[in-house]
Design a protein around this motif. Structure first.
Motif, mmCIF file in Angstrom:
data_model
loop_
_atom_site.group_PDB
_atom_site.id
_atom_site.type_symbol
_atom_site.label_atom_id
_atom_site.label_comp_id
_atom_site.label_asym_id
_atom_site.label_seq_id
_atom_site.Cartn_x
_atom_site.Cartn_y
_atom_site.Cartn_z
ATOM 1 N N UNK A 309 0.795 -1.238 0.000
ATOM 2 C CA UNK A 309 0.000 0.000 0.000
ATOM 3 C C UNK A 309 0.824 1.283 0.000
ATOM 4 N N UNK A 310 2.066 1.225 0.479
ATOM 5 C CA UNK A 310 2.841 2.459 0.599
ATOM 6 C C UNK A 310 4.064 2.507 -0.308
ATOM 7 N N UNK A 311 4.293 1.461 -1.074
ATOM 8 C CA UNK A 311 5.345 1.483 -2.093
ATOM 9 C C UNK A 311 4.949 0.545 -3.222
ATOM 10 N N UNK A 312 4.457 1.085 -4.347
ATOM 11 C CA UNK A 312 4.023 0.226 -5.455
ATOM 12 C C UNK A 312 5.162 -0.529 -6.117
ATOM 13 N N UNK A 313 6.404 -0.168 -5.803
ATOM 14 C CA UNK A 313 7.556 -0.848 -6.381
ATOM 15 C C UNK A 313 8.095 -1.970 -5.526
ATOM 16 N N UNK A 314 7.358 -2.325 -4.457
ATOM 17 C CA UNK A 314 7.821 -3.394 -3.568
ATOM 18 C C UNK A 314 6.633 -4.231 -3.132
ATOM 19 N N UNK A 315 6.853 -5.540 -3.071
ATOM 20 C CA UNK A 315 5.799 -6.452 -2.639
ATOM 21 C C UNK A 315 6.109 -7.031 -1.274
ATOM 22 N N UNK A 316 6.110 -8.357 -1.184
ATOM 23 C CA UNK A 316 6.444 -9.042 0.059
ATOM 24 C C UNK A 316 7.840 -9.613 -0.024
ATOM 25 N N UNK A 317 8.850 -8.807 0.337
ATOM 26 C CA UNK A 317 10.268 -9.177 0.249
ATOM 27 C C UNK A 317 10.697 -9.433 -1.201
ATOM 28 N N UNK A 318 10.054 -8.756 -2.134
ATOM 29 C CA UNK A 318 10.347 -8.868 -3.563
ATOM 30 C C UNK A 318 10.215 -7.476 -4.183
ATOM 31 N N UNK A 319 11.121 -7.133 -5.107
ATOM 32 C CA UNK A 319 11.053 -5.870 -5.826
ATOM 33 C C UNK A 319 10.186 -6.020 -7.070
ATOM 34 N N UNK A 320 9.437 -4.965 -7.394
ATOM 35 C CA UNK A 320 8.534 -4.977 -8.540
ATOM 36 C C UNK A 320 8.982 -3.957 -9.581
ATOM 37 N N UNK A 321 8.676 -4.230 -10.833
ATOM 38 C CA UNK A 321 9.095 -3.350 -11.934
ATOM 39 C C UNK A 321 8.130 -2.181 -12.080
ATOM 40 N N UNK A 322 8.071 -1.389 -11.026
ATOM 41 C CA UNK A 322 7.201 -0.216 -10.986
ATOM 42 C C UNK A 322 7.975 0.943 -10.369
ATOM 43 N N UNK A 323 7.540 2.155 -10.617
ATOM 44 C CA UNK A 323 8.291 3.305 -10.094
ATOM 45 C C UNK A 323 8.394 3.286 -8.574
ATOM 46 N N UNK A 324 9.552 3.715 -8.094
ATOM 47 C CA UNK A 324 9.786 3.846 -6.662
ATOM 48 C C UNK A 324 9.430 5.261 -6.203
ATOM 49 N N UNK A 325 8.795 5.398 -5.056
ATOM 50 C CA UNK A 325 8.470 6.743 -4.547
ATOM 51 C C UNK A 325 9.691 7.639 -4.403
ATOM 52 N N UNK A 326 10.849 7.043 -4.138
ATOM 53 C CA UNK A 326 12.064 7.827 -3.960
ATOM 54 C C UNK A 326 12.582 8.406 -5.271
ATOM 55 N N UNK A 327 12.113 7.863 -6.392
ATOM 56 C CA UNK A 327 12.618 8.283 -7.687
ATOM 57 C C UNK A 327 13.819 7.492 -8.161
ATOM 58 N N UNK A 328 14.418 6.717 -7.281
ATOM 59 C CA UNK A 328 15.538 5.854 -7.662
ATOM 60 C C UNK A 328 14.982 4.492 -8.057
ATOM 61 N N UNK A 329 15.070 4.161 -9.326
ATOM 62 C CA UNK A 329 14.489 2.921 -9.810
ATOM 63 C C UNK A 329 15.423 1.745 -9.545
ATOM 64 N N UNK A 330 14.874 0.668 -9.021
ATOM 65 C CA UNK A 330 15.645 -0.535 -8.775
ATOM 66 C C UNK A 330 15.647 -1.454 -9.995
ATOM 67 N N UNK A 331 14.625 -1.332 -10.845
ATOM 68 C CA UNK A 331 14.537 -2.130 -12.066
ATOM 69 C C UNK A 331 14.401 -1.196 -13.271
ATOM 70 N N UNK A 332 13.513 -1.496 -14.191
ATOM 71 C CA UNK A 332 13.411 -0.713 -15.426
ATOM 72 C C UNK A 332 11.945 -0.545 -15.825
ATOM 73 N N UNK A 333 11.160 0.183 -15.003
ATOM 74 C CA UNK A 333 9.722 0.302 -15.257
ATOM 75 C C UNK A 333 9.375 0.974 -16.579
#
Length: 389
Positions: A309-333
């Motif tokens: 609910x508070x970070x669309x780029x993160x799930x349950x101990x898994x990173x998602x290919x969606x924008x990060x609120x911080x602006x620093x992308x971990x993947x390539x959305x």
């Protein structure tokens, strides 16, 4: 009749030779000759070893895939790549190792270990021994009036416990991760992590935290060996992981480290070969099914790979290919499908899974933080070779 190369421009090159350095003139003539014969210049020809890393019928253009993988090993701006593995439709289609590494080399997952810890918790939830939305069973939080008693497993898994955990400090020794792993918290890491106060209402704030994953590992140990000695806790968790996860997946190399209190270091220290990390990625891609057997409920994998609910780029101990609120992308959305997800570890460990493309990509190695963006772009290049409309 033999067709001669078209060399109408060669005399002009030769006439200009007095103005060109001899090596440059020779190189230009060689390129012209090869071009005229319909052949590639030497620098464009893949070596047999580079091409051999990719199998025929790889599901993507073979030469393009071989070149993309080769760049991971040869481009110094990306750091050191130790292993690359590509699976398409469940089949290994590319595999390559750096000097000194091979298929039997165990490599530390660093924070990729967190996703294994999430599956461990999911198995216990499926067994009815833990509940996702009930207060997390941490004795230190159960005293009357302690606001930490409102923290649930869901909060912990989604990195929104509200606990004051500083992942990376400046200087580095001030961060909770370093203090917990190697300084004052190292003998009982869970006790260190669980002793921290709240800095936000549970569920309200997302904050990446290795300490949170250690708390989850402690909860698993308490569930499997309540009141047990450190040795009993370690044995119970190890046996459970082996029988319920590693053995069914064929992850014969997988091994976890434990602290002196018998808590699995589930945020950092699970080791496995590239092939076994790929098997874990495939397990999640197939929604918890192995050899036709549902090892963990599909709903649990859905939870792990759905936005919190508070970070669309993160799930349950898994990173998602969606924008990060911080602006620093971990993947390539901006370049890949929204349902791509990944295990990501310190220094550039990646297991990237694209369900729609039936693709799992593993890269293990050592890349410093400034090198990570370029590395991720190269990994995106490989994924895009499998793009579908």
């Amino acid at each position: 009749m033999t067709t001669r190369p078209h060399l109408s421009f060669a005399p002009s090159l030769i006439r200009a030779g007095r103005r060109w350095p001899a090596p440059l003139l020779a190189a230009s003539l060689m390129t012209a000759l090869l071009s005229g014969c319909g052949r590639k210049a030497p620098e464009d020809v893949l070596s047999p070893a580079v091409l051999a890393a990719v199998k025929p019928n790889a599901g993507a253009p073979r030469e393009a895939l071989a070149r993309a993988i080769d760049s991971l090993f040869t481009d110094p701006s990306l750091g050191e790549t130790r292993a690359v593995l590509v699976l398409h439709k469940g089949r290994v289609v590319a595999e390559r190792y750096g000097a000194g590494y091979h298929a039997d080399t165990r490599l530390v997952g660093w924070s990729m270990s967190k996703s294994v810890t999430a599956v461990l918790i999911g198995l216990l939830v499926a067994d009815g021994r833990l509940t996702l939305d009930q207060p997390a069973p941490v004795p230190a939080w159960q005293r009357p009036g302690d606001p930490r008693g409102e923290i649930t497993l869901r909060h912990l898994l989604q990195m929104r416990s509200g606990l004051r955990h500083l992942e990376n400090g400046k200087p580095v020794a001030t961060g909770d991760t370093v203090r917990m792993l190697v300084l004052d918290g190292r003998d009982d890491e869970a006790a260190y992590a669980e002793a921290q106060p709240l800095e936000a209402v549970p569920g309200a704030k997302w904050e990446y935290s290795t300490a949170t994953s250690v708390i989850l590992a402690d909860i698993a140990a308490r569930t499997l060996a309540e009141g047990g000695t450190p040795a009993a806790r370690k044995q119970a968790v190890s046996d459970y992981l082996q029988s319920r996860l590693f053995t069914p997946l064929g992850m014969t190399s997988a091994v976890a480290e434990y602290d002196a209190a018998g808590t699995m270091l589930g945020g950092s220290y699970i080791h496995a070969t590239a092939q076994d990390w790929a098997k874990f990625g495939e397990f999640l891609r197939k929604r918890g099914v192995v050899n036709g057997v549902q090892l963990i409920p599909d709903d649990w994998v859905h939870f792990m790979t759905s936005p919190s609910p508070v970070n669309p780029g993160y799930g349950g101990q898994v990173w998602l290919n969606r924008p990060q609120p911080s602006g620093r992308e971990e993947l390539f959305p901006q370049r890949g499908k929204r349902n791509i997800f990944a295990l990501i570890g310190h220094l550039g460990q990646y297991v990237i899974v694209s369900p729609d493309q039936e693709l799992t990509l593993v890269r293990l190695g050592k890349s410093d933080d400034p090198q990570r963006h370029a590395l991720v772009e190269k990994l995106a290049d490989i994924v895009q070779l499998y793009s579908r409309d």
